[in-house]
Design a protein around this motif. Structure first.
Motif, PDB file in Angstrom:
ATOM      1  N   VAL A  94      14.430  13.783 -18.937  1.00 24.89           N
ATOM      2  CA  VAL A  94      14.483  13.428 -17.468  1.00 24.89           C
ATOM      3  C   VAL A  94      15.600  14.697 -16.912  1.00 24.89           C
ATOM      4  CG1 VAL A  94      14.923  11.792 -15.242  1.00 24.89           C
ATOM      5  CG2 VAL A  94      13.380  11.259 -17.037  1.00 24.89           C
ATOM      6  N   VAL A  95      14.784  15.325 -15.487  1.00 21.33           N
ATOM      7  CA  VAL A  95      15.539  16.729 -15.318  1.00 21.33           C
ATOM      8  C   VAL A  95      16.562  16.131 -14.077  1.00 21.33           C
ATOM      9  CG1 VAL A  95      16.218  19.578 -14.653  1.00 21.33           C
ATOM     10  CG2 VAL A  95      15.069  18.013 -16.615  1.00 21.33           C
ATOM     11  N   LEU A  96      17.807  16.123 -13.831  1.00 24.19           N
ATOM     12  CA  LEU A  96      17.901  15.312 -12.713  1.00 24.19           C
ATOM     13  C   LEU A  96      19.323  16.609 -11.791  1.00 24.19           C
ATOM     14  CD1 LEU A  96      19.906  12.348 -14.406  1.00 24.19           C
ATOM     15  CD2 LEU A  96      17.928  12.325 -12.957  1.00 24.19           C
ATOM     16  N   VAL A  97      18.627  17.305 -11.425  1.00 25.63           N
ATOM     17  CA  VAL A  97      19.161  17.960 -10.191  1.00 25.63           C
ATOM     18  C   VAL A  97      20.546  17.816  -9.471  1.00 25.63           C
ATOM     19  CG1 VAL A  97      19.438  20.287  -9.299  1.00 25.63           C
ATOM     20  CG2 VAL A  97      17.063  19.921 -10.851  1.00 25.63           C
ATOM     21  N   GLU A  98      21.157  18.447  -9.203  1.00 22.02           N
ATOM     22  CA  GLU A  98      22.503  17.762  -8.135  1.00 22.02           C
ATOM     23  C   GLU A  98      23.893  18.556  -7.742  1.00 22.02           C
ATOM     24  OE1 GLU A  98      24.671  15.803  -5.194  1.00 22.02           O
ATOM     25  OE2 GLU A  98      22.675  15.435  -6.197  1.00 22.02           O
ATOM     26  N   SER A  99      23.994  19.448  -7.201  1.00 21.69           N
ATOM     27  CA  SER A  99      25.275  20.266  -6.855  1.00 21.69           C
ATOM     28  C   SER A  99      26.499  19.930  -6.856  1.00 21.69           C
ATOM     29  CB  SER A  99      23.907  21.145  -5.785  1.00 21.69           C
ATOM     30  OG  SER A  99      24.642  20.061  -4.481  1.00 21.69           O
ATOM     31  N   ARG A 100      26.435  18.711  -6.922  1.00 20.30           N
ATOM     32  CA  ARG A 100      27.616  17.911  -5.820  1.00 20.30           C
ATOM     33  C   ARG A 100      28.476  18.140  -7.312  1.00 20.30           C
ATOM     34  NH1 ARG A 100      25.112  14.284  -1.520  1.00 20.30           N
ATOM     35  NH2 ARG A 100      23.436  14.571  -2.752  1.00 20.30           N
ATOM     36  N   ARG A 101      29.685  18.506  -7.427  1.00 22.63           N
ATOM     37  CA  ARG A 101      30.311  18.270  -8.916  1.00 22.63           C
ATOM     38  C   ARG A 101      30.743  16.839  -9.103  1.00 22.63           C
ATOM     39  NH1 ARG A 101      35.823  17.412 -10.016  1.00 22.63           N
ATOM     40  NH2 ARG A 101      35.910  17.897  -7.872  1.00 22.63           N
ATOM     41  N   ARG A 102      31.837  16.183  -8.462  1.00 14.25           N
ATOM     42  CA  ARG A 102      31.731  14.823  -8.511  1.00 14.25           C
ATOM     43  C   ARG A 102      30.555  14.347  -8.421  1.00 14.25           C
ATOM     44  NH1 ARG A 102      35.889  12.005  -4.858  1.00 14.25           N
ATOM     45  NH2 ARG A 102      35.570  10.439  -6.529  1.00 14.25           N
ATOM     46  N   ARG A 103      29.497  14.105  -8.257  1.00 19.19           N
ATOM     47  CA  ARG A 103      28.535  13.335  -8.202  1.00 19.19           C
ATOM     48  C   ARG A 103      27.614  14.210  -9.802  1.00 19.19           C
ATOM     49  NH1 ARG A 103      25.881  11.028  -3.764  1.00 19.19           N
ATOM     50  NH2 ARG A 103      27.407  11.212  -2.259  1.00 19.19           N
ATOM     51  N   VAL A 104      27.839  15.490 -10.420  1.00 22.33           N
ATOM     52  CA  VAL A 104      27.243  14.972 -11.493  1.00 22.33           C
ATOM     53  C   VAL A 104      28.099  14.677 -12.487  1.00 22.33           C
ATOM     54  CG1 VAL A 104      27.522  17.840 -13.066  1.00 22.33           C
ATOM     55  CG2 VAL A 104      26.923  17.380 -10.656  1.00 22.33           C
ATOM     56  N   GLU A 105      29.569  14.779 -11.855  1.00 22.52           N
ATOM     57  CA  GLU A 105      30.305  14.334 -13.257  1.00 22.52           C
ATOM     58  C   GLU A 105      30.053  12.093 -13.025  1.00 22.52           C
ATOM     59  OE1 GLU A 105      34.491  14.680 -11.572  1.00 22.52           O
ATOM     60  OE2 GLU A 105      34.163  16.859 -12.531  1.00 22.52           O
ATOM     61  N   TRP A 106      29.361  11.770 -12.362  1.00 21.21           N
ATOM     62  CA  TRP A 106      29.334  10.245 -12.680  1.00 21.21           C
ATOM     63  C   TRP A 106      27.869  10.129 -13.383  1.00 21.21           C
ATOM     64  CZ3 TRP A 106      28.850   5.695 -12.563  1.00 21.21           C
ATOM     65  CH2 TRP A 106      27.481   5.086 -11.802  1.00 21.21           C
ATOM     66  N   LEU A 107      26.924  11.231 -13.486  1.00 17.74           N
ATOM     67  CA  LEU A 107      25.262  11.612 -13.499  1.00 17.74           C
ATOM     68  C   LEU A 107      25.799  11.111 -15.516  1.00 17.74           C
ATOM     69  CD1 LEU A 107      23.499  13.203 -11.100  1.00 17.74           C
ATOM     70  CD2 LEU A 107      23.566  11.132 -11.577  1.00 17.74           C
ATOM     71  N   MET A 108      26.862  12.591 -15.677  1.00 15.88           N
ATOM     72  CA  MET A 108      26.999  12.270 -16.667  1.00 15.88           C
ATOM     73  C   MET A 108      27.001  11.606 -17.964  1.00 15.88           C
ATOM     74  SD  MET A 108      27.433  16.496 -16.818  1.00 15.88           S
ATOM     75  CE  MET A 108      27.734  16.515 -18.664  1.00 15.88           C
ATOM     76  N   HIS A 109      28.067  10.558 -17.214  1.00 15.47           N
ATOM     77  CA  HIS A 109      28.879   9.453 -17.872  1.00 15.47           C
ATOM     78  C   HIS A 109      28.113   8.288 -16.796  1.00 15.47           C
ATOM     79  CE1 HIS A 109      32.154   6.670 -18.271  1.00 15.47           C
ATOM     80  NE2 HIS A 109      31.538   5.975 -16.978  1.00 15.47           N
ATOM     81  N   ALA A 110      27.299   7.993 -16.508  1.00 17.84           N
ATOM     82  CA  ALA A 110      26.602   7.046 -16.550  1.00 17.84           C
ATOM     83  C   ALA A 110      25.277   6.915 -17.776  1.00 17.84           C
ATOM     84  CB  ALA A 110      25.350   6.803 -14.877  1.00 17.84           C
ATOM     85  N   ALA A 111      25.147   8.367 -17.788  1.00 19.72           N
ATOM     86  CA  ALA A 111      23.816   8.805 -18.609  1.00 19.72           C
ATOM     87  C   ALA A 111      24.218   7.896 -20.549  1.00 19.72           C
ATOM     88  CB  ALA A 111      23.014   9.666 -18.410  1.00 19.72           C
ATOM     89  N   THR A 112      26.359   8.393 -20.371  1.00 20.81           N
ATOM     90  CA  THR A 112      25.990   8.412 -21.849  1.00 20.81           C
ATOM     91  C   THR A 112      26.469   6.962 -21.733  1.00 20.81           C
ATOM     92  OG1 THR A 112      26.894  10.487 -21.605  1.00 20.81           O
ATOM     93  CG2 THR A 112      28.438   8.756 -22.882  1.00 20.81           C
ATOM     94  N   GLU A 113      27.475   6.567 -21.105  1.00 22.16           N
ATOM     95  CA  GLU A 113      26.901   4.804 -20.965  1.00 22.16           C
ATOM     96  C   GLU A 113      25.853   3.966 -20.821  1.00 22.16           C
ATOM     97  OE1 GLU A 113      30.112   3.184 -20.492  1.00 22.16           O
ATOM     98  OE2 GLU A 113      31.580   4.216 -21.287  1.00 22.16           O
ATOM     99  N   LEU A 114      24.949   4.388 -20.659  1.00 21.67           N
ATOM    100  CA  LEU A 114      23.972   3.632 -20.341  1.00 21.67           C
ATOM    101  C   LEU A 114      22.814   4.737 -21.883  1.00 21.67           C
ATOM    102  CD1 LEU A 114      22.623   3.633 -17.065  1.00 21.67           C
ATOM    103  CD2 LEU A 114      23.588   1.866 -17.906  1.00 21.67           C
ATOM    104  N   ASP A 115      23.067   5.710 -22.657  1.00 19.79           N
ATOM    105  CA  ASP A 115      22.597   5.515 -23.944  1.00 19.79           C
ATOM    106  C   ASP A 115      21.025   5.933 -23.204  1.00 19.79           C
ATOM    107  OD1 ASP A 115      22.926   6.581 -26.467  1.00 19.79           O
ATOM    108  OD2 ASP A 115      21.692   4.651 -26.722  1.00 19.79           O
ATOM    109  N   LEU A 116      21.516   7.329 -22.860  1.00 17.50           N
ATOM    110  CA  LEU A 116      20.377   7.744 -22.538  1.00 17.50           C
ATOM    111  C   LEU A 116      20.038   9.038 -22.636  1.00 17.50           C
ATOM    112  CD1 LEU A 116      20.138   6.684 -18.099  1.00 17.50           C
ATOM    113  CD2 LEU A 116      18.774   4.753 -20.352  1.00 17.50           C
ATOM    114  N   ARG A 117      19.450   9.244 -23.782  1.00 20.45           N
ATOM    115  CA  ARG A 117      19.157  10.688 -24.591  1.00 20.45           C
ATOM    116  C   ARG A 117      18.387  11.684 -24.121  1.00 20.45           C
ATOM    117  NH1 ARG A 117      20.900   8.229 -31.232  1.00 20.45           N
ATOM    118  NH2 ARG A 117      21.891   6.232 -29.929  1.00 20.45           N
ATOM    119  N   ASN A 118      17.699  10.988 -23.219  1.00 17.03           N
ATOM    120  CA  ASN A 118      16.154  12.195 -22.638  1.00 17.03           C
ATOM    121  C   ASN A 118      16.577  12.819 -21.010  1.00 17.03           C
ATOM    122  OD1 ASN A 118      16.243   8.762 -21.276  1.00 17.03           O
ATOM    123  ND2 ASN A 118      14.321   9.258 -20.749  1.00 17.03           N
TER     124      ASN A 118
END
Length: 207
Positions: A94-118
């Motif tokens: 799953v590829v997430l496209v997001e241009s806003r920096r703070r939201r990009v940081e949130w998405l990366m943090h959430a994916a890590t916390e939820l162990d979403l390796r895909n």
């Protein structure tokens, strides 16, 4: 039609195992906390996270086909539907496209916390994302339909399914498009909002 949080959780259980429902509980807690720092979702929707965001995302799986191939989520914002789809289908990239920096940081943090390796996060404007084939393209609140199709057509093929929740504007937006687009798409009723529609299409739009 889903009308309560209990009904929404039961609906989500059709797509998820018990341990994944627990991960959605974790996601909800992360979202509430982050929403105090940046406006990821409307504050009023936090009391109905399961209905407004989780079930609303998972309903797209009913229209997405067999579950293989890359899923491209445009303007994913807080991670809907992209992060929820990734949780439900761990074998799918799953590829997430997001241009806003703070939201990009949130998405990366959430994916890590939820162990979403895909999950892959593309932190840039869609115009700058390298062309890559997608079997499913979704966008919940990205752009008006005509502009969305123009920007994203290069990621599609004859086998691509488009899943575009458009709320109350679904019928109107489709009616404003050329005949070729109207023939490509149809409107499905959302299961989470009696006034909302989802534009569902297949193939490569004429641009």
């Amino acid at each position: 039609m889903i009308g309560t949080e209990a009904e929404a959780r039961e609906y989500c259980s059709r797509f998820l195992k018990a341990k994944d429902l627990e991960r959605l509980d974790r996601f909800a807690a992360l979202l509430v906390k982050e929403n105090e720092l940046q406006n990821l979702v409307s504050a009023s929707s936090l009391s109905a996270i399961w209905q407004r965001h989780f079930a609303d995302s998972l309903q797209l799986l009913s229209h997405a086909g067999s579950g293989g191939g890359q899923w491209l989520d445009l303007g994913t914002g807080a991670g809907f539907p992209g992060l929820v789809i990734a949780l439900a289908q761990p074998a799918r990239r799953v590829v997430l496209v997001e241009s806003r920096r703070r939201r990009v940081e949130w998405l990366m943090h959430a994916a890590t916390e939820l162990d979403l390796r895909n999950v892959t996060v593309e932190g840039s404007m869609l115009e700058k994302v390298v062309t890559q084939p997608a079997l499913v393209i979704s966008a919940r609140a990205f752009a008006p339909l005509g502009r969305l199709l123009s920007l994203a057509a290069r990621f599609s093929s004859d086998n691509t399914t488009w899943l575009l929740p458009k709320g109350r504007s679904a019928v109107q937006e489709l009616a404003e498009q050329p005949a070729s687009v109207q023939q490509m798409f149809h409107v499905e009723q959302s299961v989470t909002d009696p006034e909302a529609g989802i534009l569902i299409g297949r193939g490569v739009p004429a641009t």
